[in-house]
Motif scaffolding. Structure first.
Motif, PDB file in Angstrom:
ATOM      1  N   PRO A 197       0.821  -1.213   0.000  1.00  0.00           N
ATOM      2  CA  PRO A 197       0.000   0.000   0.000  1.00  0.00           C
ATOM      3  C   PRO A 197       0.854   1.261   0.000  1.00  0.00           C
ATOM      4  O   PRO A 197       1.931   1.302   0.605  1.00  0.00           O
ATOM      5  CB  PRO A 197      -0.802  -0.109   1.296  1.00  0.00           C
ATOM      6  N   ARG A 236      -2.479   2.301   7.163  1.00  0.00           N
ATOM      7  CA  ARG A 236      -2.872   1.445   6.029  1.00  0.00           C
ATOM      8  C   ARG A 236      -2.047   0.156   5.992  1.00  0.00           C
ATOM      9  O   ARG A 236      -2.495  -0.870   5.466  1.00  0.00           O
ATOM     10  CB  ARG A 236      -2.715   2.229   4.721  1.00  0.00           C
ATOM     11  N   THR A 252      -6.514  -3.035   6.108  1.00  0.00           N
ATOM     12  CA  THR A 252      -6.677  -3.182   4.667  1.00  0.00           C
ATOM     13  C   THR A 252      -7.750  -2.280   4.081  1.00  0.00           C
ATOM     14  O   THR A 252      -7.763  -2.040   2.875  1.00  0.00           O
ATOM     15  CB  THR A 252      -7.020  -4.643   4.308  1.00  0.00           C
ATOM     16  N   ASP A 253      -8.642  -1.766   4.911  1.00  0.00           N
ATOM     17  CA  ASP A 253      -9.683  -0.876   4.409  1.00  0.00           C
ATOM     18  C   ASP A 253      -9.149   0.548   4.324  1.00  0.00           C
ATOM     19  O   ASP A 253      -8.775   1.148   5.338  1.00  0.00           O
ATOM     20  CB  ASP A 253     -10.910  -0.924   5.324  1.00  0.00           C
TER      21      ASP A 253
END
Length: 272
Positions: free
Chosen positions: A109, A225, A229-230
């Motif tokens: 991410p 993050r 995961t959202d």
């Protein structure tokens, strides 16, 4: 608008009901402190010290290198990447695209902080190009978000000339394009994704009087993050964490210099 709206009179009063704001995101703070994610920061030189110290205070770990020769390789060690365009050097201009490519390739991410874009002839097209690599979160002020969407010429340097509410539609369009979240910082923070929108009316104006708090927020967003995961939840967690830390620091200092010191202590304290 949001299940997390607040009466503006509460801003600056962290003792009133902090648990109500922490409850939806407390698990993210706990996970950062438990897992100590390594965040690769391609960030502004003027704010590197605060970003590194702030991440450590929050429980994460910083790594900072921006050269084309090393950054793409070293980012494979990180749990998340943050790209800040605040003081864009030649090294960073060359290293950023390849480092983002490496992060995307590995499913890592990453967070984009399009600092001071608008009329700037290099960072503005670079920021818009980087959107194609789908950052998990874009974090900026209203002027930066509007400029990123091609709807404005930016603010005055890193300062916004627009209210977060005026960038809500632009933020929603960016979120639809990237599939991630967009966090618009200001007197009230706006966090937007295709799944929902939050308006967070917490924090303190002193956060705008210390260089690098926006850079730190972007790095903190990457840390969140890395363990959540959202995208929307991670962005909300970081914005809430910084806002409540700012309120706690303001209780202990009314001037920018000592506020900076107390902010680091408060990042360690919030949610414990």
């Amino acid at each position: 608008m949001s299940p997390l709206q607040h009466d503006p009179a509460r801003v600056g009063a962290p003792d009133s009901a902090p648990d109500a704001d922490l409850e939806p995101i407390a698990h993210v703070l706990d996970a950062v402190r438990r897992r100590e994610p390594l965040v690769h920061c391609l960030t502004a030189t003027v704010s590197m010290g605060l970003v590194a110290d702030g991440l450590l205070a929050a429980g994460a770990r910083p790594m900072m290198t921006e050269t084309l020769q090393e950054a793409p390789t070293l980012t494979t060690l990180a749990d998340a990447l943050v790209v800040n365009l605040g003081t864009l050097s030649t090294d960073a201009m060359d290293g950023i695209p390849a480092t983002v490519e490496a992060a995307v390739r590995d499913g890592r991410p990453w967070v984009l902080d399009p600092t001071a874009i608008g009329i700037a002839p290099v960072r503005t097209p670079l920021a818009r190009t980087l959107l194609a690599s789908s950052p998990a979160v874009v974090r900026g002020n209203a002027s930066e978000v509007l400029a990123l969407a091609g709807e404005g010429n930016g603010g005055r340097g890193a300062d916004s000339g627009a209210d977060p509410g005026s960038a809500e539609d632009a933020a929603a369009r960016i979120a639809a394009r990237t599939g991630g979240a967009v966090a618009v910082s200001g007197a009230a923070d706006l966090i937007v994704s295709t799944r929902g929108r939050f308006r967070l009316e917490r924090g303190t104006p002193l956060l705008t009087r210390v260089t690098g708090t926006g850079c730190l927020l972007a790095a903190l967003t990457a840390a969140c993050r890395a363990v959540e995961t959202d995208d929307l939840t991670a962005a909300l967690a970081a914005s809430t964490w910084m806002a409540l830390a700012g309120e706690t620091a303001q209780e202990r200092s009314s001037r920018p210099g000592s506020f900076r010191l107390h902010l680091l202590d408060a990042l360690d304290e919030v949610g414990r």
